[in-house]
Design a protein around this motif. Structure first.
Motif, mmCIF file in Angstrom:
data_model
loop_
_atom_site.group_PDB
_atom_site.id
_atom_site.type_symbol
_atom_site.label_atom_id
_atom_site.label_comp_id
_atom_site.label_asym_id
_atom_site.label_seq_id
_atom_site.Cartn_x
_atom_site.Cartn_y
_atom_site.Cartn_z
ATOM 1 N N MET A 158 47.101 7.575 -13.347
ATOM 2 C CA MET A 158 47.017 7.429 -11.897
ATOM 3 C C MET A 158 47.513 8.700 -11.229
ATOM 4 O O MET A 158 48.562 9.223 -11.570
ATOM 5 C CB MET A 158 47.869 6.239 -11.435
ATOM 6 C CG MET A 158 47.846 6.003 -9.941
ATOM 7 S SD MET A 158 46.217 5.675 -9.251
ATOM 8 C CE MET A 158 45.866 4.083 -9.923
ATOM 9 N N ARG A 182 48.878 10.403 -7.853
ATOM 10 C CA ARG A 182 49.526 9.996 -6.610
ATOM 11 C C ARG A 182 49.668 11.205 -5.693
ATOM 12 O O ARG A 182 49.793 12.330 -6.145
ATOM 13 C CB ARG A 182 50.905 9.412 -6.900
ATOM 14 C CG ARG A 182 50.766 8.177 -7.833
ATOM 15 C CD ARG A 182 51.963 7.330 -7.866
ATOM 16 N NE ARG A 182 51.964 6.549 -6.633
ATOM 17 C CZ ARG A 182 53.025 5.896 -6.208
ATOM 18 N NH1 ARG A 182 54.147 5.956 -6.864
ATOM 19 N NH2 ARG A 182 52.977 5.206 -5.097
ATOM 20 N N ASN A 196 48.389 6.079 -3.838
ATOM 21 C CA ASN A 196 47.522 6.285 -4.996
ATOM 22 C C ASN A 196 46.225 6.944 -4.543
ATOM 23 O O ASN A 196 45.522 6.430 -3.694
ATOM 24 C CB ASN A 196 47.212 4.963 -5.693
ATOM 25 C CG ASN A 196 48.436 4.348 -6.332
ATOM 26 O OD1 ASN A 196 49.412 5.039 -6.617
ATOM 27 N ND2 ASN A 196 48.406 3.060 -6.559
ATOM 28 N N GLY A 247 43.801 8.070 -6.942
ATOM 29 C CA GLY A 247 42.773 7.587 -7.861
ATOM 30 C C GLY A 247 43.212 7.846 -9.290
ATOM 31 O O GLY A 247 44.365 8.160 -9.548
ATOM 32 N N GLU A 248 42.273 7.716 -10.217
ATOM 33 C CA GLU A 248 42.577 7.925 -11.627
ATOM 34 C C GLU A 248 41.864 9.164 -12.143
ATOM 35 O O GLU A 248 40.829 9.561 -11.608
ATOM 36 C CB GLU A 248 42.134 6.709 -12.440
ATOM 37 C CG GLU A 248 42.918 5.461 -12.105
ATOM 38 C CD GLU A 248 42.428 4.235 -12.857
ATOM 39 O OE1 GLU A 248 41.234 4.187 -13.219
ATOM 40 O OE2 GLU A 248 43.250 3.338 -13.094
ATOM 41 N N THR A 249 42.431 9.763 -13.186
ATOM 42 C CA THR A 249 41.815 10.912 -13.834
ATOM 43 C C THR A 249 41.956 10.755 -15.351
ATOM 44 O O THR A 249 42.864 10.065 -15.817
ATOM 45 C CB THR A 249 42.464 12.237 -13.368
ATOM 46 O OG1 THR A 249 41.727 13.329 -13.904
ATOM 47 C CG2 THR A 249 43.909 12.338 -13.791
#
Length: 159
Positions: free
Chosen positions: A55, A57, A68, A70-72
């Motif tokens: 995640m 931040r 948050n 997003g995700e990578t």
């Protein structure tokens, strides 16, 4: 690198940060140059390269409340150099993206940097040129964004 003084820990944090930004080709060429025609040092996997999600931040304005983004994808690897004396040095790497070979090479470089046998050569052939390249890229980014900067002035009434 059994000594865990704050100076050594800080130095390792710095080189891990540099290795995390190093392109795969740079890692491969530099480590081959360090080994000077010999094969790369032998190692055992503690954690073979694995890809997962992390995640990301952010903070509003850089200092505000976290949120948050997003995700990578992140690839990690942990290995131990094989050694005749039985004391193997552990190298770790976390890399953005899915390139498992890049994570392997960064973990190998981390372990080699902890070894008196390899340390100076890896610093000279990998870390020093990499630092110059990263500084140059940062300077170019700064210069290109500075040309688009707009300064606003406020006029004060009555003075």
């Amino acid at each position: 690198m059994n000594d865990s003084s704050p100076d050594i820990e800080l130095e390792r944090r710095r080189w891990l940060a540099q290795l995390a930004r190093a392109p795969r080709a740079t890692l491969e060429c530099a480590l081959e140059a360090v080994c000077d025609g010999m094969p790369l040092p032998a190692f055992d996997w503690l954690r073979a390269p694995q890809t997962g999600l992390a995640m990301v931040r952010g903070r509003i304005g850089g200092t505000g409340d976290p949120f948050n983004v997003g995700e990578t994808t992140v690839t990690r690897a942990v290995l131990r150099l094989k050694s005749r004396d039985g004391v193997g040095l552990v190298g770790v790497a976390y890399q953005l993206g899915r390139d498992k070979r890049r994570a392997e090479l960064a973990a190998l470089a981390d372990a080699m940097l902890q070894s008196p046998r390899w340390r100076d050569a890896v610093r000279e052939r990998l870390l020093a040129p990499l630092a110059r390249t990263l500084d140059e890229a940062r300077r170019e980014r700064t210069e290109s964004t500075a040309s688009t900067r707009v300064d606003f002035y406020t006029m004060v009434r009555g003075e």
